[in-house]
Structure formats: structure tokens, C-alpha cells
Design an enzyme around this catalytic site. Sequence first.
Site, PDB file in Angstrom:
ATOM      1  N   ALA A  13       0.800  -1.227   0.000  1.00 39.43           N
ATOM      2  CA  ALA A  13       0.000   0.000   0.000  1.00 39.43           C
ATOM      3  C   ALA A  13       0.829   1.272   0.000  1.00 39.43           C
ATOM      4  O   ALA A  13       0.469   2.254  -0.636  1.00 39.43           O
ATOM      5  CB  ALA A  13      -0.938  -0.008   1.201  1.00 39.43           C
ATOM      6  N   ARG A  24       3.005   9.280 -14.061  1.00 35.33           N
ATOM      7  CA  ARG A  24       2.033  10.182 -14.664  1.00 35.33           C
ATOM      8  C   ARG A  24       2.631  11.563 -14.920  1.00 35.33           C
ATOM      9  O   ARG A  24       2.205  12.278 -15.814  1.00 35.33           O
ATOM     10  CB  ARG A  24       0.801  10.320 -13.763  1.00 35.33           C
ATOM     11  CG  ARG A  24      -0.028   9.056 -13.638  1.00 35.33           C
ATOM     12  CD  ARG A  24      -1.295   9.307 -12.834  1.00 35.33           C
ATOM     13  NE  ARG A  24      -1.993   8.052 -12.563  1.00 35.33           N
ATOM     14  CZ  ARG A  24      -1.922   7.397 -11.407  1.00 35.33           C
ATOM     15  NH1 ARG A  24      -1.218   7.912 -10.405  1.00 35.33           N
ATOM     16  NH2 ARG A  24      -2.572   6.266 -11.241  1.00 35.33           N
ATOM     17  N   CYS A  47      -5.581  -5.357   3.883  1.00 33.17           N
ATOM     18  CA  CYS A  47      -6.740  -5.285   4.766  1.00 33.17           C
ATOM     19  C   CYS A  47      -7.814  -6.305   4.384  1.00 33.17           C
ATOM     20  O   CYS A  47      -8.665  -6.652   5.206  1.00 33.17           O
ATOM     21  CB  CYS A  47      -7.338  -3.879   4.733  1.00 33.17           C
ATOM     22  SG  CYS A  47      -6.187  -2.568   5.172  1.00 33.17           S
ATOM     23  N   ARG A  74       3.733   0.226 -17.589  1.00 31.15           N
ATOM     24  CA  ARG A  74       3.922   1.659 -17.356  1.00 31.15           C
ATOM     25  C   ARG A  74       5.407   2.026 -17.289  1.00 31.15           C
ATOM     26  O   ARG A  74       5.771   3.062 -16.766  1.00 31.15           O
ATOM     27  CB  ARG A  74       3.210   2.068 -16.056  1.00 31.15           C
ATOM     28  CG  ARG A  74       1.695   2.070 -16.178  1.00 31.15           C
ATOM     29  CD  ARG A  74       1.033   2.217 -14.812  1.00 31.15           C
ATOM     30  NE  ARG A  74      -0.387   2.467 -14.924  1.00 31.15           N
ATOM     31  CZ  ARG A  74      -1.307   1.521 -15.130  1.00 31.15           C
ATOM     32  NH1 ARG A  74      -0.918   0.262 -15.260  1.00 31.15           N
ATOM     33  NH2 ARG A  74      -2.584   1.835 -15.227  1.00 31.15           N
ATOM     34  N   VAL A  84      15.967  -5.864  -0.643  1.00 32.05           N
ATOM     35  CA  VAL A  84      17.068  -4.949  -0.402  1.00 32.05           C
ATOM     36  C   VAL A  84      17.691  -5.294   0.947  1.00 32.05           C
ATOM     37  O   VAL A  84      16.985  -5.397   1.956  1.00 32.05           O
ATOM     38  CB  VAL A  84      16.589  -3.488  -0.436  1.00 32.05           C
ATOM     39  CG1 VAL A  84      17.696  -2.545   0.022  1.00 32.05           C
ATOM     40  CG2 VAL A  84      16.125  -3.119  -1.842  1.00 32.05           C
ATOM     41  N   ASP A 289       3.543   1.675   6.341  1.00 27.78           N
ATOM     42  CA  ASP A 289       3.601   1.165   7.704  1.00 27.78           C
ATOM     43  C   ASP A 289       4.984   1.236   8.339  1.00 27.78           C
ATOM     44  O   ASP A 289       5.153   0.797   9.481  1.00 27.78           O
ATOM     45  CB  ASP A 289       3.110  -0.286   7.737  1.00 27.78           C
ATOM     46  CG  ASP A 289       1.633  -0.412   7.451  1.00 27.78           C
ATOM     47  OD1 ASP A 289       0.960   0.628   7.341  1.00 27.78           O
ATOM     48  OD2 ASP A 289       1.142  -1.555   7.335  1.00 27.78           O
ATOM     49  N   ASN A 311      -1.691   4.537   1.402  1.00 28.62           N
ATOM     50  CA  ASN A 311      -2.014   4.915   0.033  1.00 28.62           C
ATOM     51  C   ASN A 311      -1.829   6.408  -0.191  1.00 28.62           C
ATOM     52  O   ASN A 311      -1.336   6.844  -1.238  1.00 28.62           O
ATOM     53  CB  ASN A 311      -3.447   4.498  -0.300  1.00 28.62           C
ATOM     54  CG  ASN A 311      -3.519   3.078  -0.828  1.00 28.62           C
ATOM     55  OD1 ASN A 311      -3.305   2.844  -2.001  1.00 28.62           O
ATOM     56  ND2 ASN A 311      -3.792   2.129   0.058  1.00 28.62           N
ATOM     57  N   TYR A 432     -31.165  12.805   7.225  1.00 27.06           N
ATOM     58  CA  TYR A 432     -32.094  12.058   8.072  1.00 27.06           C
ATOM     59  C   TYR A 432     -33.237  11.490   7.241  1.00 27.06           C
ATOM     60  O   TYR A 432     -33.836  12.181   6.413  1.00 27.06           O
ATOM     61  CB  TYR A 432     -32.695  12.940   9.173  1.00 27.06           C
ATOM     62  CG  TYR A 432     -33.973  12.345   9.747  1.00 27.06           C
ATOM     63  CD1 TYR A 432     -33.924  11.184  10.519  1.00 27.06           C
ATOM     64  CD2 TYR A 432     -35.222  12.903   9.461  1.00 27.06           C
ATOM     65  CE1 TYR A 432     -35.080  10.607  11.002  1.00 27.06           C
ATOM     66  CE2 TYR A 432     -36.384  12.330   9.952  1.00 27.06           C
ATOM     67  CZ  TYR A 432     -36.314  11.181  10.723  1.00 27.06           C
ATOM     68  OH  TYR A 432     -37.460  10.598  11.191  1.00 27.06           O
ATOM     69  N   TRP A 440     -32.467  12.582  15.609  1.00 22.82           N
ATOM     70  CA  TRP A 440     -31.191  13.038  16.161  1.00 22.82           C
ATOM     71  C   TRP A 440     -30.204  11.880  15.989  1.00 22.82           C
ATOM     72  O   TRP A 440     -30.310  10.848  16.651  1.00 22.82           O
ATOM     73  CB  TRP A 440     -31.314  13.404  17.634  1.00 22.82           C
ATOM     74  CG  TRP A 440     -31.858  14.788  17.853  1.00 22.82           C
ATOM     75  CD1 TRP A 440     -33.174  15.144  18.030  1.00 22.82           C
ATOM     76  CD2 TRP A 440     -31.108  16.003  17.905  1.00 22.82           C
ATOM     77  NE1 TRP A 440     -33.287  16.498  18.181  1.00 22.82           N
ATOM     78  CE2 TRP A 440     -32.030  17.059  18.121  1.00 22.82           C
ATOM     79  CE3 TRP A 440     -29.751  16.315  17.799  1.00 22.82           C
ATOM     80  CZ2 TRP A 440     -31.638  18.396  18.220  1.00 22.82           C
ATOM     81  CZ3 TRP A 440     -29.363  17.637  17.904  1.00 22.82           C
ATOM     82  CH2 TRP A 440     -30.303  18.666  18.109  1.00 22.82           C
TER      83      TRP A 440
END
Length: 458
Positions: A13, A24, A47, A74, A84, A289, A311, A432, A440
Amino acid sequence: MGPGGWGCWGGAAGGAPAPPQARRLRRPDELEIVAFERTHFTSYSACGIPYWVGGAVEDRDQLVARTPQEHRERHIDLRLRTEVTEIDVSGRRVRAHDLESGNEYWTPYDKLVIATGARPIRPDMPGADAAGVHGVQTLDDGQSLIDTLTRTEGRRAVVVGAGYIGVEMAEALLRRGFEVTVVNRGAEPMATLDPDMGRLVRRAMEGMGITMVDDTEVTALRTGEDGRVRAVVTKDAEYPADVVVMGIGVEPVTGLAREAGLPLGAHGGLLTDLAMRVRGHTDIWAGGDCVEVLNLVSGQEQYIPLGTHANKHGQVIGTNVGGGYATFPGVVGTAVSKVCELEIARTGLRERDARRAGLQYEAVVIESTSRAGYYPDASPMTVKMIAERNTGRLLGVQIIGGEGAGKRVDIAAVALTAAMTVEQMTALDLGYAPPFSPVWDPILVAARKAVRKVRETS
């Protein structure tokens, strides 16, 4: 790499969004991109792994957002199964180890992105590495667990830990027909909640047939003669197990960053500026992370490993490396989860977080329903709200309830980001209709009660 080239280390992520975003902004002849990933997969939803294990998601590939081939189309030089092993900051290069061939080689960089993520915490105890003991962090981990669940003849599962991964895996195993025991070191499950709210989670999980063992430390995992796990051992008892899932949390993978002299925070994560650039290093970025983030409510650095943050980090890093400009200002600590039909959500500070930050506060709890009480299938909901004493500034919200409860936390997340007071929240113009909410909304009911409490103590 040639002039303008950069390396991205980590393909989940935090790391995966960065190369496409940079691409891009810069053509292949302007920016050469090399990405290293030690597993078989890139751009996937970690996730979603518990829901794949539990069968709600049928196919592993449904969790993959972008395949390795799509990255390569790409013009991203993606090197899978490559780890690594060293960062040479002064030499502006990284050492890579091909896990398939065993070859090692150095690759130079002009700009480096570190997105090494986190790993499940494995306690240092007998049997922790036995067959049948699983962490759940990558798609490879998920596949390994599914293979074990498919092969094992026994139907007893023990989950060690009761955080997000722990409760989600408890549900997944329950749905696969296993007898599930959760052994938790804390007094209540979900340490990201205050204990009074965690207690509601425990009661609900017990009602689902999950055996909850709280306030208990695991001391060993007993194995059989074949080397497979057979039981989870605590000081006072032993819980038979045909499979064990370690859900006691994760830790940032920053060992190589530490060895390279890069700055780490109190929680072991890399420290970055608002552009996600590693502090003190103009050409090194980090995200996901493996970094610590600023909590906008407390003003303190925190380690909050969530895909939503990762992300965003990737997008910010890719923009900056590609020559644009973007920042990541921080978080308010929003998270939502579920176990079977119970939705669990929180944002902002818990009571102990507020105390640690030196804040004086008031806390209120209200009971309400997800829909108008007279409307079919209205489910109960408990909302806890914490506000700063005197000022009334919202500090945190926790929600436990049935369908429709969890995503209400987003209202509070926006209010926290805007530094709203609970009194200002009472005037929010929320949608509502009886199928969606009482007249409420429960969030507003909690805000009204918090306003009264703050006024009483001011």
C-alpha cells in the site's frame, strides 16, 4: 540507474502507488523507475486478507489492484522476489538480493523511496516458528494460512491477540467452521478502544460462540513430534490448537534504515516531513507502515499502520518525486472494523491518550439505534465521546453497534480534522430519514450530552 532515476523499495500500500503517480508526471526518458519487492505480489489490499481467508472474498486476485505486468506496462522496472539488504546513503545505492537465484548486486539511485511496511510481531517463545503458526500481513501469508486450514483435520483454532487483526481473524476462522479461542494479554479486546468499550466487543464475541481469554500472557506454543503446533500455553492453562494465528500487532520494518543512520521515532518508525521526505535527507522518502505520523489531535508522533494512510503517502511521494508538490499533514487516528455483525469504530484520542497528551477532558456514553426505533431492523449502537474540558473541543469518538454503526465515525473524523467543538457539532446538518437514522443522529446525541457535561465542569 541513469540520471533522474529512482528506486522504490516495497510494493504494497505505501510503495505501490508511488511509481505510477510519478510516471504520470514524468515520461520514461525523463525518469527511470526501479521497484524492488520481496514477495510475489504488488498493489494489493492487505486489509482484505481476513475476508479472503474467511471466504467473503472468493479469489485472491480480487485483492490485487494492479498486477506486476500492469506496472511493467507503465515502464516501471519491477523486480519481484528481490529483497534490499543494505542502504548506502553516502554512496547513493542499495544492495539487492534476488531470492530466487541468490545473486546480489548494487543499484545506484538519485532518489530513494522506502516503503518496507510492517511485520507481524512474533514473540520470542518456544514453538513460535512451528508449522501451523501463522502471521497475516502479506498475500503469501494469507495463502499459507489457507493451505493450512484446508489440510488440517482438526477444527480448533487459537488466535493470539485481540486487536484489529485478531478479531477479524477470529471471525474468518469461525466462518470456516473452526472452534475459535482468542487469548488476549489485555483486560479487554481492542486496545485501540477504552476498556469500557472493549468490554462490549468481548461480550458480543462471546455471544457469537468465540471463547475469550483476557488478561492472559502466552508463554509457549506446544508442538507435537511432527513439529506442528498442538496447543497454546499460558501460565495457568493450555488451549488445544490445530492452527494458531498471531494477531498481537505489527512493528515497522526499519532495521536497514536504522543501520543506514536514518532517523527513527520513539515507536521505531521512520520520521518524515510533510512531503514524506525522510528528515535530514533531501533525496530519500518513506511512507506506509514503516513511518510514524503526526496525530493532529494530540500534536504527537504516533505509529498507526493503516492502508488508508499508506495509500495517501504513496500518492504524495510519487507526486514529489515526479517533480510536483504534495503534502501529508497528519491523521486523526480513524479506524473501523467488524467481527461478524458487530461494527467497531474509533477516531481521535482514547482517555489514556488524552491523559498522556496532558489534556483535561470529559467523557460521555450514550445508547441509540442505527435507524429510527420504529423502523425494521434498527440495531443498537453505543457511542462514546471525549471532549476537552473548558473549550469543548472534540477529542475522540468510539462506536460499537450493528449494521450502520461503523461508518458514522467519519462524521467525527471530519469534525476532529476541523478542530470543531462538541457544541458546533450539535448544529451539523446531517442526512435524516427513518431507514438511515433517528431524527437526532447518535453522533449528535453524544455531542449534546458532551456539551452539557463540559458546561457543568467549566
